[in-house]
Write a protein that holds these residues in place. Structure first.
Motif: not given
Length: 272
Positions: A157, A159-160, A173
């Motif tokens: 999970n 995000d970057d 996250r």
């Protein structure tokens, strides 16, 4: 004929040098690749004396006979560990080492055992593991990159993700960024003692130089890497092309020696 045997032996070794040059040229665009060089050494030779019994005490300025060799062989292969040019890629998982004695650590499975090897190639990727619940930082061949606490495994999970100049790995996250791992970069004082094992990786040979490896490997405390860049290979194409032409000419010369020897034998067989 001795000349044909000598030429045939040398041609086999010249082919090995040509293969080495071809390998260098094929990897000219491989990140972190290091040029291989080879040196030739003479094989055994035979001393043929031509002195008569009355000439033993004479003063000579020339050798007392001739030496006939048995060809040449590829003595040993060296790896040039000079740093290559750093090229910008703007990819967040591409990192380049700025010191030519520093290496990333890679975990490799050998005969069911996890061993540590070293690489200069910093083109990393994320590989999903454990049913996509986690991701692992790996090389382009899928071998885990070693961090300060072992192989770098991150929860999913994401995000970057980014790698900072000090080797810290920042994961974002839900809009929150935090450091979750650090690259474990080592400095090897005598990098030319490493041997290539393929896949742009290196290791210490068994019983390397009869020294303690702990004295040769030191963890880098103040890491300074260049993010969004890769170290290019240190292959000099102009030098490789010149070496290739030299080896081809030497190969042709030895091949011609065999042809001339064959022609001489045919001429002798035709004598009446």
């Amino acid at each position: 004929m001795r000349s044909s045997l000598l030429a045939a032996t040398t041609m086999g070794q010249l082919q090995k040098k040509l293969d080495l040059i071809s390998h260098n040229m094929a990897n000219a665009n491989t990140p972190g690749y290091k040029t291989r060089t080879a040196d030739f050494s003479s094989l055994l030779f035979q001393q043929l004396n031509n002195l008569s019994a009355g000439d033993e005490g004479a003063t000579r300025t020339t050798p007392a006979g001739i030496r006939q060799g048995t060809g040449a062989r590829l003595g040993h292969t060296n790896i040039k560990m000079d740093a290559g040019t750093i090229v910008s890629t703007n990819r967040p998982l591409d990192v380049a080492l700025t010191d030519d004695k520093q290496f990333f650590q890679v975990q490799v499975n050998e005969n069911g055992q996890a061993v540590t090897q070293y690489t200069r190639a910093g083109n990393f990727y994320l590989q999903p593991i454990n049913n996509n619940e986690q991701v692992m930082l790996v090389t382009n061949e899928g071998n885990p990159i070693i961090g300060q606490n072992g192989p770098i495994v991150l929860q999913g999970n994401i995000d970057d993700i980014s790698i900072q100049n000090n080797g810290a790995i920042s994961v974002t996250r839900g809009g929150q960024a935090q450091i979750e791992a650090n690259l474990a970069i080592v400095q090897i004082e005598r990098p030319r003692s490493l041997e290539a094992v393929g896949g742009n990786r290196y290791r210490f040979p068994d019983g390397a130089l009869g020294v303690n490896l702990d004295d040769m490997i030191e963890a880098v405390q103040n890491v300074n890497i260049k993010v969004g860049s890769l170290e290019s290979s240190n292959v000099n194409l102009s030098e490789e092309m010149t070496s290739m032409l030299e080896m081809q000419r030497a190969y042709q010369f030895n091949s011609r020696s065999i042809s001339m020897g064959d022609d001489m034998m045919n001429l002798i067989n035709q004598l009446r």
